[in-house]
Enzyme design. Sequence first.
Site, mmCIF file in Angstrom:
data_model
loop_
_atom_site.group_PDB
_atom_site.id
_atom_site.type_symbol
_atom_site.label_atom_id
_atom_site.label_comp_id
_atom_site.label_asym_id
_atom_site.label_seq_id
_atom_site.Cartn_x
_atom_site.Cartn_y
_atom_site.Cartn_z
ATOM 1 N N ASP A 36 -22.235 4.321 -16.867
ATOM 2 C CA ASP A 36 -21.417 4.189 -15.653
ATOM 3 C C ASP A 36 -21.565 2.809 -15.035
ATOM 4 O O ASP A 36 -22.550 2.102 -15.262
ATOM 5 C CB ASP A 36 -21.782 5.262 -14.620
ATOM 6 C CG ASP A 36 -23.205 5.126 -14.090
ATOM 7 O OD1 ASP A 36 -24.127 4.915 -14.906
ATOM 8 O OD2 ASP A 36 -23.408 5.231 -12.863
ATOM 9 N N HIS B 228 -27.274 3.049 -19.436
ATOM 10 C CA HIS B 228 -26.342 3.956 -18.760
ATOM 11 C C HIS B 228 -24.909 3.474 -18.933
ATOM 12 O O HIS B 228 -24.639 2.267 -18.997
ATOM 13 C CB HIS B 228 -26.696 4.133 -17.283
ATOM 14 C CG HIS B 228 -26.613 2.909 -16.433
ATOM 15 N ND1 HIS B 228 -25.469 2.541 -15.766
ATOM 16 C CD2 HIS B 228 -27.535 1.959 -16.115
ATOM 17 C CE1 HIS B 228 -25.687 1.433 -15.066
ATOM 18 N NE2 HIS B 228 -26.934 1.051 -15.271
ATOM 19 N N ASP C 223 -23.577 -4.411 -16.192
ATOM 20 C CA ASP C 223 -24.510 -3.383 -15.724
ATOM 21 C C ASP C 223 -23.821 -2.031 -15.889
ATOM 22 O O ASP C 223 -23.070 -1.620 -15.017
ATOM 23 C CB ASP C 223 -24.868 -3.639 -14.262
ATOM 24 C CG ASP C 223 -25.813 -2.605 -13.671
ATOM 25 O OD1 ASP C 223 -26.403 -1.815 -14.437
ATOM 26 O OD2 ASP C 223 -25.942 -2.576 -12.433
ATOM 27 N N ASP D 162 -31.555 -2.575 -19.032
ATOM 28 C CA ASP D 162 -30.744 -2.519 -17.809
ATOM 29 C C ASP D 162 -31.158 -3.606 -16.823
ATOM 30 O O ASP D 162 -30.982 -3.472 -15.618
ATOM 31 C CB ASP D 162 -30.904 -1.123 -17.177
ATOM 32 C CG ASP D 162 -29.930 -0.852 -16.049
ATOM 33 O OD1 ASP D 162 -28.891 -1.543 -15.978
ATOM 34 O OD2 ASP D 162 -30.205 0.044 -15.223
ATOM 35 N N HIS E 133 -22.568 -5.607 -9.687
ATOM 36 C CA HIS E 133 -21.881 -4.804 -8.660
ATOM 37 C C HIS E 133 -20.811 -5.559 -7.886
ATOM 38 O O HIS E 133 -20.474 -5.163 -6.775
ATOM 39 C CB HIS E 133 -22.882 -4.185 -7.662
ATOM 40 C CG HIS E 133 -23.830 -3.222 -8.267
ATOM 41 N ND1 HIS E 133 -24.613 -2.364 -7.508
ATOM 42 C CD2 HIS E 133 -24.144 -2.954 -9.549
ATOM 43 C CE1 HIS E 133 -25.360 -1.629 -8.308
ATOM 44 N NE2 HIS E 133 -25.092 -1.973 -9.556
ATOM 45 N N GLU F 114 -26.091 6.770 -13.452
ATOM 46 C CA GLU F 114 -27.300 6.066 -13.002
ATOM 47 C C GLU F 114 -27.077 5.404 -11.655
ATOM 48 O O GLU F 114 -27.975 5.371 -10.807
ATOM 49 C CB GLU F 114 -27.697 5.020 -14.052
ATOM 50 C CG GLU F 114 -29.052 4.362 -13.822
ATOM 51 C CD GLU F 114 -28.986 3.059 -13.021
ATOM 52 O OE1 GLU F 114 -30.047 2.483 -12.740
ATOM 53 O OE2 GLU F 114 -27.869 2.625 -12.678
ATOM 54 N N GLU F 115 -25.887 4.879 -11.445
ATOM 55 C CA GLU F 115 -25.599 4.123 -10.227
ATOM 56 C C GLU F 115 -25.577 5.000 -8.977
ATOM 57 O O GLU F 115 -25.660 4.487 -7.861
ATOM 58 C CB GLU F 115 -24.263 3.390 -10.365
ATOM 59 C CG GLU F 115 -24.216 2.345 -11.470
ATOM 60 C CD GLU F 115 -25.069 1.116 -11.175
ATOM 61 O OE1 GLU F 115 -25.685 1.061 -10.086
ATOM 62 O OE2 GLU F 115 -25.121 0.219 -12.026
#
EC number: 3.4.11.4
Length: 409
Positions: free
Chosen positions: A80, A78, A140, A196, A379, A173-174
């Site tokens: 994002d 992904h 990520d 991922d 994150h 995705e997030e």
Amino acid sequence: MDKLLERFLHYVSLDTQSKSGVRQVPSTEGQWKLLRLLKQQLEEMGLVNITLSEKGTLMATLPANVEGDIPAIGFISHVDTSPDFSGKNVNPQIVENYRGGDIALGIGDEVLSPVMFPVLHQLLGQTLITTDGKTLLGADDKAGVAEIMTALAVLKGNPIPHGEINVAFTPDEEVGKGAKHFDVEAFGAQWAYTVDGGGVGELEFENFNAASVNIKIVGNNVHPGTAKGVMVNALSLAARIHAEVPADEAPETTEGYEGFYHLASMKGTVDRAEMHYIIRDFDRKQFEARKRKMMEIAKKVGKGLHPDCYIELVIEDSYYNMREKVVEHPHILDIAQQAMRDCHITPEMKPIRGGTDGVQLSFMGLPCPNLFTGGYNYHGKHEFVTLEGMEKAVQVIVRIAELTAKRGQ
């Protein structure tokens, strides 16, 4: 491999944070910028069947270079990054030959310390790519994106036998929308792997069953001086609800296969309050029991309230454990494990304490376990990735393609 780091640094320079509560997909313009860049790079690389949907799903195919009944497989990442922490103006630091100890993040007081993150002790001598302490890194999942793109370049530029390889890059995705608009039939793979995951060797095919719980509390506000027998404090009711939730079953007290209740947000006044929980459990029966527990708590706390005051609870399932779908196709895991061993990596089968696009895709008919990227501490400002881990991920992707071809010849 020479362009792996270059690709990664280019991708993280683009702000692709997704945004929750937005109806459009992708939720942010920055994601389109990276998707269009990847589309251009795939075209330059010579892939075919390149499509970018109106919902921001980019797909492409590397045709087989050998004949035989070889299944088409896929790799997915992904574009994002998490909305939990800033992804704007990412300024990576490259720490070569890490010798241990604290790593200063930028010019402030922030450090990446092995005291807080003991995994650093295992990474001595490696090249670490960190943040400057002001943003997340975006490994990520831009590490996964760079690894897939590099693996395609390796397969394209070398006489390595492989069947049809399909790749996809998804948005949002997030915020849980990554696979919602994914066209499995158009993708054309019999199975796929999301790239991922975390540290080297991770292979994940089990994830939480997940649900969201939204609680609305309506109270009654009057002057505190004349409140006896009349005031119903919505905030007090919220506190009572949370007091009934098992304190030892929270994210900060659980690990491995243990589930939890998580109070993600709470806001309100005496007159009205709102609470948002997420519920997670690997076991389906325990998952259902947790949902019942929340309903029982709301009923207990709300018992005997004035008719104009009430507690309203809405539970929505988010996703389920993909294990039940993936284990129906054990060869998918066998190939990934063998690929890792062939690359001198010990496979580490571990549960995902979260979700990936592969979860939804597995229930849409595309079995899709998750491969490592070499990244850690996602994150947040302590996020980092190792160059060696990224290189290992590329090797595993290439080896999976090669083993799948051998299986079909």
